[in-house]
Design an enzyme around this catalytic site. Structure first.
Site, PDB file in Angstrom:
ATOM      1  N   THR A  64       0.833  -1.198   0.000  1.00 62.43           N
ATOM      2  CA  THR A  64       0.000   0.000   0.000  1.00 62.43           C
ATOM      3  C   THR A  64       0.874   1.256   0.000  1.00 62.43           C
ATOM      4  OG1 THR A  64      -0.198   0.147   2.401  1.00 62.43           O
ATOM      5  CG2 THR A  64      -1.796  -1.244   1.267  1.00 62.43           C
ATOM      6  N   LYS A  68       4.197   1.643  -3.228  1.00 64.46           N
ATOM      7  CA  LYS A  68       3.801   1.002  -4.481  1.00 64.46           C
ATOM      8  C   LYS A  68       4.809   1.216  -5.609  1.00 64.46           C
ATOM      9  CE  LYS A  68      -1.159   0.981  -3.549  1.00 64.46           C
ATOM     10  NZ  LYS A  68      -2.509   1.371  -3.991  1.00 64.46           N
ATOM     11  N   ASN A  89       0.681  -3.218  -6.377  1.00 61.71           N
ATOM     12  CA  ASN A  89      -0.022  -3.372  -5.089  1.00 61.71           C
ATOM     13  C   ASN A  89      -0.079  -4.838  -4.648  1.00 61.71           C
ATOM     14  OD1 ASN A  89      -2.044  -4.412  -6.766  1.00 61.71           O
ATOM     15  ND2 ASN A  89      -3.678  -3.629  -5.460  1.00 61.71           N
ATOM     16  N   ASP A 105      -5.266  -2.658  -8.476  1.00 68.37           N
ATOM     17  CA  ASP A 105      -6.074  -1.460  -8.188  1.00 68.37           C
ATOM     18  C   ASP A 105      -6.924  -1.109  -9.411  1.00 68.37           C
ATOM     19  OD1 ASP A 105      -5.328  -0.923  -5.554  1.00 68.37           O
ATOM     20  OD2 ASP A 105      -3.541   0.175  -6.173  1.00 68.37           O
ATOM     21  N   ALA A 130      -5.036  13.130  -9.515  1.00 67.86           N
ATOM     22  CA  ALA A 130      -4.149  12.423 -10.446  1.00 67.86           C
ATOM     23  C   ALA A 130      -2.995  11.752  -9.710  1.00 67.86           C
ATOM     24  CB  ALA A 130      -3.614  13.403 -11.505  1.00 67.86           C
ATOM     25  N   GLY A 131      -3.277  11.260  -8.496  1.00 66.92           N
ATOM     26  CA  GLY A 131      -2.260  10.531  -7.735  1.00 66.92           C
ATOM     27  C   GLY A 131      -2.309   9.046  -8.052  1.00 66.92           C
ATOM     28  N   ALA A 133      -4.282   6.517  -6.884  1.00 66.19           N
ATOM     29  CA  ALA A 133      -5.611   5.974  -7.173  1.00 66.19           C
ATOM     30  C   ALA A 133      -6.118   6.516  -8.508  1.00 66.19           C
ATOM     31  CB  ALA A 133      -6.584   6.323  -6.042  1.00 66.19           C
ATOM     32  N   VAL A 223     -13.585   6.944  -4.874  1.00 67.82           N
ATOM     33  CA  VAL A 223     -12.604   5.909  -4.509  1.00 67.82           C
ATOM     34  C   VAL A 223     -12.387   5.849  -3.002  1.00 67.82           C
ATOM     35  CG1 VAL A 223     -11.388   6.093  -6.735  1.00 67.82           C
ATOM     36  CG2 VAL A 223     -10.468   7.244  -4.721  1.00 67.82           C
ATOM     37  N   GLY A 246     -16.572   3.770  -2.881  1.00 65.69           N
ATOM     38  CA  GLY A 246     -15.206   3.257  -3.074  1.00 65.69           C
ATOM     39  C   GLY A 246     -15.000   1.846  -2.561  1.00 65.69           C
TER      40      GLY A 246
HETATM   41  P1  NAD Z   1      -2.315  10.631  -3.656  1.00 65.96           P
HETATM   42  O1  NAD Z   1      -1.799  11.530  -2.581  1.00 65.96           O
HETATM   43  O2  NAD Z   1      -1.350   9.806  -4.439  1.00 65.96           O
HETATM   44  O3  NAD Z   1      -3.132  11.512  -4.729  1.00 65.96           O
HETATM   45  C1  NAD Z   1      -4.147  12.410  -4.390  1.00 65.96           C
HETATM   46  C2  NAD Z   1      -4.138  13.533  -5.427  1.00 65.96           C
HETATM   47  O4  NAD Z   1      -5.289  14.349  -5.196  1.00 65.96           O
HETATM   48  C3  NAD Z   1      -2.921  14.445  -5.340  1.00 65.96           C
HETATM   49  O5  NAD Z   1      -2.330  14.552  -6.619  1.00 65.96           O
HETATM   50  C4  NAD Z   1      -3.501  15.795  -4.848  1.00 65.96           C
HETATM   51  O6  NAD Z   1      -2.798  16.901  -5.374  1.00 65.96           O
HETATM   52  C5  NAD Z   1      -4.908  15.718  -5.373  1.00 65.96           C
HETATM   53  N1  NAD Z   1      -5.912  16.527  -4.671  1.00 65.96           N
HETATM   54  C6  NAD Z   1      -6.108  16.649  -3.326  1.00 65.96           C
HETATM   55  N2  NAD Z   1      -7.203  17.409  -3.084  1.00 65.96           N
HETATM   56  C7  NAD Z   1      -7.719  17.772  -4.290  1.00 65.96           C
HETATM   57  C8  NAD Z   1      -8.861  18.522  -4.703  1.00 65.96           C
HETATM   58  N3  NAD Z   1      -9.720  19.065  -3.842  1.00 65.96           N
HETATM   59  N4  NAD Z   1      -9.069  18.694  -6.032  1.00 65.96           N
HETATM   60  C9  NAD Z   1      -8.231  18.131  -6.938  1.00 65.96           C
HETATM   61  N5  NAD Z   1      -7.140  17.387  -6.612  1.00 65.96           N
HETATM   62  C10 NAD Z   1      -6.886  17.217  -5.297  1.00 65.96           C
HETATM   63  O7  NAD Z   1      -3.414   9.732  -2.965  1.00 65.96           O
HETATM   64  P2  NAD Z   1      -3.974   8.337  -3.523  1.00 65.96           P
HETATM   65  O8  NAD Z   1      -3.068   7.239  -3.107  1.00 65.96           O
HETATM   66  O9  NAD Z   1      -4.288   8.505  -4.950  1.00 65.96           O
HETATM   67  O10 NAD Z   1      -5.299   8.182  -2.646  1.00 65.96           O
HETATM   68  C11 NAD Z   1      -6.413   9.020  -2.849  1.00 65.96           C
HETATM   69  C12 NAD Z   1      -7.622   8.409  -2.150  1.00 65.96           C
HETATM   70  O11 NAD Z   1      -7.933   7.169  -2.781  1.00 65.96           O
HETATM   71  C13 NAD Z   1      -7.379   8.069  -0.668  1.00 65.96           C
HETATM   72  O12 NAD Z   1      -8.534   8.421   0.052  1.00 65.96           O
HETATM   73  C14 NAD Z   1      -7.207   6.564  -0.669  1.00 65.96           C
HETATM   74  O13 NAD Z   1      -7.638   5.975   0.549  1.00 65.96           O
HETATM   75  C15 NAD Z   1      -8.151   6.183  -1.792  1.00 65.96           C
HETATM   76  N6  NAD Z   1      -7.852   4.882  -2.400  1.00 65.96           N
HETATM   77  C16 NAD Z   1      -8.886   4.006  -2.501  1.00 65.96           C
HETATM   78  C17 NAD Z   1      -8.662   2.770  -3.067  1.00 65.96           C
HETATM   79  C18 NAD Z   1      -9.796   1.786  -3.141  1.00 65.96           C
HETATM   80  O14 NAD Z   1      -9.527   0.591  -3.339  1.00 65.96           O
HETATM   81  N7  NAD Z   1     -11.047   2.216  -3.036  1.00 65.96           N
HETATM   82  C19 NAD Z   1      -7.390   2.424  -3.563  1.00 65.96           C
HETATM   83  C20 NAD Z   1      -6.361   3.367  -3.470  1.00 65.96           C
HETATM   84  C21 NAD Z   1      -6.605   4.595  -2.872  1.00 65.96           C
END
Ligand code: NAD
Length: 278
Positions: A64, A68, A89, A105, A130-131, A133, A223, A246
Site C-alpha cells: 500500500t 507502491k 499493489n 487497483d 491524479a495521484g 488511485a 474511490v 469506493g
Molecule cells: P495521492 O496523494 O497519491 O493523490 C491524491 C491527489 O489528489 C494528489 O495529486 C492531490 O494533489 C490531489 N488533490 C487533493 N485534493 C484535491 C482537490 N480538492 N481537487 C483536486 N485534486 C486534489 O493519494 P492516492 O493514493 O491517490 O489516494 C487518494 C484516495 O484514494 C485516498 O482516500 C485513498 O484511501 C483512496 N484509495 C482508494 C482505493 C480503493 O480501493 N477504493 C485504492 C487506493 C486509494
C-alpha cells in the site's frame, strides 16, 4: 496508514482477529498486517521486507501507499499492467522463488464500475485527483473504452504528468487536463465524475468540488472507502446523481490479489457485505 500485508497459507491460525480481508481466507490461511510506521522503516526499506517475506515462506504481499513505486526495484519481474502503471499493489512469490509485481487497483476499479454502474455512459469523464488511485482509475476507464478523460488536480504538474503517460498509452485525443478554474465547464459537459483525492476521509473533511456542479444525469464514482458514505456521495445523491462508492474498488482489488495468491475465487459479495459492516 502506511502498511504492507503478508499473505501466508498452510498455517493453522484462527483468523477471527484478522481484518475483513482475512475473513475470506480459509482457516488455514494467514493474512497479516505489517505496518512500517511502528517498525520505524521508510518506504525505501521495503526491499528488506520483501526479502524477509520470501525467506519466511509467505506466498506474497499486498503493498500500500507509500511503497507502491519503491517496491518495484526489489522485484524480479512485473505483469504488463503493473509495468504500464509503474505501480505494484500485489507481489506474488513463485515456486521458483521469483517475486513478480502485479497491479489489481485498476482491475478492482474496472470490476466495481462494471458491477455498480453497468450502463453508465463513458463519453466524457472528469477525474478529480491524479495521484496513485487516479492513475489506476484512469487506466481502468480508458482500458474499458471511455472516450475521453479530463484530469483535474490541485497540483497541475501531477495532472500533466499523468496525462502525458496516458496519452502515450491510449492516444492524446483521449486525455486532457483542466485547471481548477475550468472545472465547472468540464463537469458541466461530462457524463460522469470520478473522485480520486483523499477529500472526505476523516483527516480531509469536506467536499472536493462545489456542490453546485452536481446535477441529475451526472454519475459520480468515489474511490474513498473510509468512510464508505462520503459527503460527496451524499451530496451527489441529493442532487439526483447515480453513485458508486469506493468499497467496490477496495474489495475487487483484494479479490483479484487473493486469486493471484491462492488460485481460488473469493466470495466478493460476502467481502462487500463484510466491508459494509465494518
Ligand atoms: P495521492 O496523494 O497519491 O493523490 C491524491 C491527489 O489528489 C494528489 O495529486 C492531490 O494533489 C490531489 N488533490 C487533493 N485534493 C484535491 C482537490 N480538492 N481537487 C483536486 N485534486 C486534489 O493519494 P492516492 O493514493 O491517490 O489516494 C487518494 C484516495 O484514494 C485516498 O482516500 C485513498 O484511501 C483512496 N484509495 C482508494 C482505493 C480503493 O480501493 N477504493 C485504492 C487506493 C486509494
Amino acid at each position: 496508514m502506511f502498511s504492507l500485508f503478508f499473505a501466508l497459507k498452510n498455517l493453522n491460525k484462527n483468523l477471527a482477529s484478522v481484518s475483513w480481508v482475512g475473513d475470506v481466507y480459509k482457516r488455514t490461511d494467514l493474512y497479516r498486517l505489517i505496518d512500517i510506521d511502528p517498525l520505524g522503516l521508510g518506504p525505501e526499506r521495503v526491499g528488506e521486507l520483501v526479502r524477509a517475506a520470501a525467506r519466511l515462506g509467505f506466498d506474497g504481499l499486498n503493498i500500500t501507499h507509500p511503497c507502491k513505486q519503491t517496491v518495484i526495484e526489489h522485484l524480479d519481474g512485473l505483469s504488463e499492467d503493473a509495468a504500464l502503471l509503474g505501480a505494484v499493489n500485489t507481489v506474488v512469490f513463485g515456486a521458483d522463488g521469483r517475486a513478480i509485481g502485479h497491479n489489481t487497483d485498476w482491475s478492482g476499479f474496472a470490476r466495481s464500475f462494471a458491477r455498480g454502474l453497468p450502463d453508465a455512459p463513458t463519453g466524457e469523464i472528469v477525474l478529480l485527483g491524479a495521484g496513485g488511485a487516479g492513475a489506476a482509475v484512469a487506466h481502468a476507464l480508458l482500458t474499458v473504452g471511455a472516450d475521453r478523460l479530463t484530469l483535474a488536480d490541485t497540483d497541475p504538474a501531477r495532472a500533466a504528468g499523468l496525462a502525458g503517460t496516458l496519452a502515450t498509452r491510449f492516444g492524446a485525443a483521449r486525455v486532457r487536463t483542466v485547471a481548477p478554474g475550468g472545472l465547472p465547464a468540464a463537469v458541466g459537459g461530462a457524463d460522469g465524475l470520478v473522485h480520486a483525492t483523499p477529500t472526505g476521509m476523516a483527516a480531509h473533511p469536506g467536499l472536493p468540488l462545489p456542490v453546485e456542479l452536481l446535477r441529475t444525469g451526472l454519475w459520480v464514482a468515489e474511490v474513498v472507502y473510509r468512510p464508505l458514505e462520503t459527503p460527496l456521495l451524499a451530496a451527489a445523491r441529493a442532487a439526483g446523481c447515480r453513485t458508486l462508492d469506493g468499497g467496490g474498488m477496495a474489495v475487487f482489488q483484494a479479490a483479484d490479489a487473493f486469486r493471484l495468491f491462492t488460485g481460488r475465487e473469493p466470495d466478493a459479495t460476502r467481502m462487500l457485505a463484510d466491508l459494509a459492516d465494518l
